[in-house]
Design an enzyme around this catalytic site. Structure first.
Site, PDB file in Angstrom:
ATOM      1  N   HIS A 101      70.445  20.227  40.301  1.00  0.00           N
ATOM      2  CA  HIS A 101      71.034  20.411  41.636  1.00  0.00           C
ATOM      3  C   HIS A 101      70.544  21.724  42.259  1.00  0.00           C
ATOM      4  CE1 HIS A 101      73.847  19.774  44.865  1.00  0.00           C
ATOM      5  NE2 HIS A 101      74.113  21.078  44.792  1.00  0.00           N
TER       6      HIS A 101
ATOM      7  N   GLY B 147      59.352  13.592  43.708  1.00  0.00           N
ATOM      8  CA  GLY B 147      59.052  13.658  42.276  1.00  0.00           C
ATOM      9  C   GLY B 147      58.285  14.891  41.838  1.00  0.00           C
ATOM     10  N   THR B 148      58.477  16.027  42.523  1.00  0.00           N
ATOM     11  CA  THR B 148      57.788  17.232  42.039  1.00  0.00           C
ATOM     12  C   THR B 148      58.375  17.683  40.692  1.00  0.00           C
ATOM     13  OG1 THR B 148      59.210  18.774  43.254  1.00  0.00           O
ATOM     14  CG2 THR B 148      57.208  18.025  44.379  1.00  0.00           C
ATOM     15  N   ASN B 149      59.651  17.446  40.492  1.00  0.00           N
ATOM     16  CA  ASN B 149      60.238  17.792  39.189  1.00  0.00           C
ATOM     17  C   ASN B 149      59.775  16.836  38.100  1.00  0.00           C
ATOM     18  OD1 ASN B 149      62.231  20.159  39.294  1.00  0.00           O
ATOM     19  ND2 ASN B 149      62.588  19.036  41.213  1.00  0.00           N
TER      20      ASN B 149
ATOM     21  N   MET C 261      69.143   9.969  44.080  1.00  0.00           N
ATOM     22  CA  MET C 261      70.154  10.109  45.119  1.00  0.00           C
ATOM     23  C   MET C 261      71.317   9.119  44.995  1.00  0.00           C
ATOM     24  SD  MET C 261      68.986  12.712  46.544  1.00  0.00           S
ATOM     25  CE  MET C 261      69.926  12.931  48.054  1.00  0.00           C
TER      26      MET C 261
ATOM     27  N   ASN D  59      71.409  16.258  35.046  1.00  0.00           N
ATOM     28  CA  ASN D  59      71.145  16.277  36.489  1.00  0.00           C
ATOM     29  C   ASN D  59      70.686  17.667  36.929  1.00  0.00           C
ATOM     30  OD1 ASN D  59      71.153  15.235  39.187  1.00  0.00           O
ATOM     31  ND2 ASN D  59      73.063  16.319  39.562  1.00  0.00           N
TER      32      ASN D  59
HETATM   33  C1  GRF Z   1      65.447  18.772  43.780  1.00  0.00           C
HETATM   34  O1  GRF Z   1      65.504  19.906  44.599  1.00  0.00           O
HETATM   35  C2  GRF Z   1      66.764  18.554  43.069  1.00  0.00           C
HETATM   36  O2  GRF Z   1      67.502  19.721  42.898  1.00  0.00           O
HETATM   37  C3  GRF Z   1      67.493  17.626  43.980  1.00  0.00           C
HETATM   38  O3  GRF Z   1      66.509  16.801  44.550  1.00  0.00           O
HETATM   39  C4  GRF Z   1      65.275  17.512  44.611  1.00  0.00           C
HETATM   40  C5  GRF Z   1      64.222  16.606  44.056  1.00  0.00           C
HETATM   41  O4  GRF Z   1      62.942  17.084  44.317  1.00  0.00           O
HETATM   42  N1  GRF Z   1      68.513  16.898  43.250  1.00  0.00           N
HETATM   43  P1  GRF Z   1      61.661  16.339  43.731  1.00  0.00           P
HETATM   44  O5  GRF Z   1      61.770  14.855  44.118  1.00  0.00           O
HETATM   45  O6  GRF Z   1      61.663  16.530  42.250  1.00  0.00           O
HETATM   46  O7  GRF Z   1      60.499  16.991  44.394  1.00  0.00           O
END
Ligand code: GRF
Length: 205
Positions: free
Chosen positions: A114, A17-19, A95, A112
C-alpha cells in the site's frame, strides 16, 4: 516453504505491474529465494500481463463478469494458484478485495502493498490524499491481507519524505522506487521463515 524449497509466488495485479517487474528481476538476479509461478490480473489490459509474457511466466486475466459472485471469482483464483503450486500470494496493485476463499487457502500467506503509512490514507487514493492533507512524510506499507482493505498485520513500513515541490507524479515516483526495493525484501523475509505473526504485530526474526 523454508530455505531449501524455493517459494512459488502467485502475483495478483490490475495495472502497470512495476512491482511485479521488481519481483521478477529480484528473482532472476538470484536476490530472492522465490520465483513467480503465475500472474493473475483482474483487468484484461493490465500491462503487467505483458511483463509476465516477456519473462515466459504463466498469466491469466480472470474476468469478474464471467462469475456470478465475488466468492466464485475468488475460488477460480484459488484453483489457478493451486494449479501452479503457489505458496505465497502477493497483491501488487491488485484493485480488488481478496475474499475468504483466498484468505483461508493461504493463511498468513497473502501480502499486500500500500502506498502510504497505514493506518493513514487507506483505500485507492493514498498518494493524492497524503498530498492534500499536507503531511511532511508518507511512505509505504507491506502487510498481511485480511477481510477488509488495508487493515491486516503490518510487516514493514518505510518513510518517504514529502517535499514542498512534490506533486502527485513526483511523489508516486518516489513511492514506487521504495516499493520496488522493499517488496522483494518482504517476500524474502516470508520465504526464509523470518516472519512471525503475533496478533496484530509481526515479528521479524
Ligand atoms: C503500488 O503503488 C501499490 O502500492 C498500489 O498499487 C500500485 C501498483 O503499482 N497498491 P504497479 O502496478 O506495481 O506499478
Amino acid at each position: 516453504m523454508g530455505e531449501l524449497e524455493p517459494t512459488i509466488l502467485g502475483v495478483l495485479i490490475s495495472g502497470t505491474g512495476t512491482n511485479l517487474q521488481a519481483i521478477i528481476d529480484a528473482s532472476e538476479n538470484g536476490e530472492l529465494p522465490a520465483k513467480v509461478g503465475v500472474v493473475i490480473s483482474s483487468s484484461s489490459d493490465a500491462h503487467g500481463l505483458i511483463r509476465a509474457k516477456v519473462h515466459d511466466i504463466p498469466r491469466f486475466w480472470v474476468d469478474r463478469q464471467a462469475f456470478g459472485s465475488n466468492e466464485e471469482y475468488d475460488w477460480e483464483i484459488v484453483h489457478k494458484l493451486k494449479e501452479f503450486n503457489v505458496n505465497l500470494v502477493v497483491l501488487a496493485g491488485y484493485m480488488r478485495l481478496v475474499g475468504e476463499p483466498i484468505l483461508s487457502a493461504y493463511p498468513q500467506a497473502v501480502i499486500n502493498l500500500h502506498p502510504s503509512l497505514l493506518p493513514s490514507f487507506p483505500g485507492a487514493h493514498g498518494i493524492p490524499e497524503a498530498l492534500a492533507a499536507g503531511v511532511k512524510v508518507t511512505g509505504i506499507t507491506i502487510h498481511f491481507a485480511d477481510q477488509t482493505y488495508d487493515t491486516g498485520p503490518i510487516i514493514l513500513q518505510r518513510i518517504v519524505p514529502v517535499r514542498q515541490e512534490d506533486d502527485e507524479e513526483s511523489l508516486r515516483e518516489k513511492i514506487r522506487k521504495t516499493e520496488h526495493k522493499f517488496l522483494p525484501y518482504a517476500i524474502k523475509l516470508w520465504a526464509t521463515g523470518r516472519l512471525v505473526v503475533d496478533g496484530r504485530r509481526v515479528k521479524i526474526l
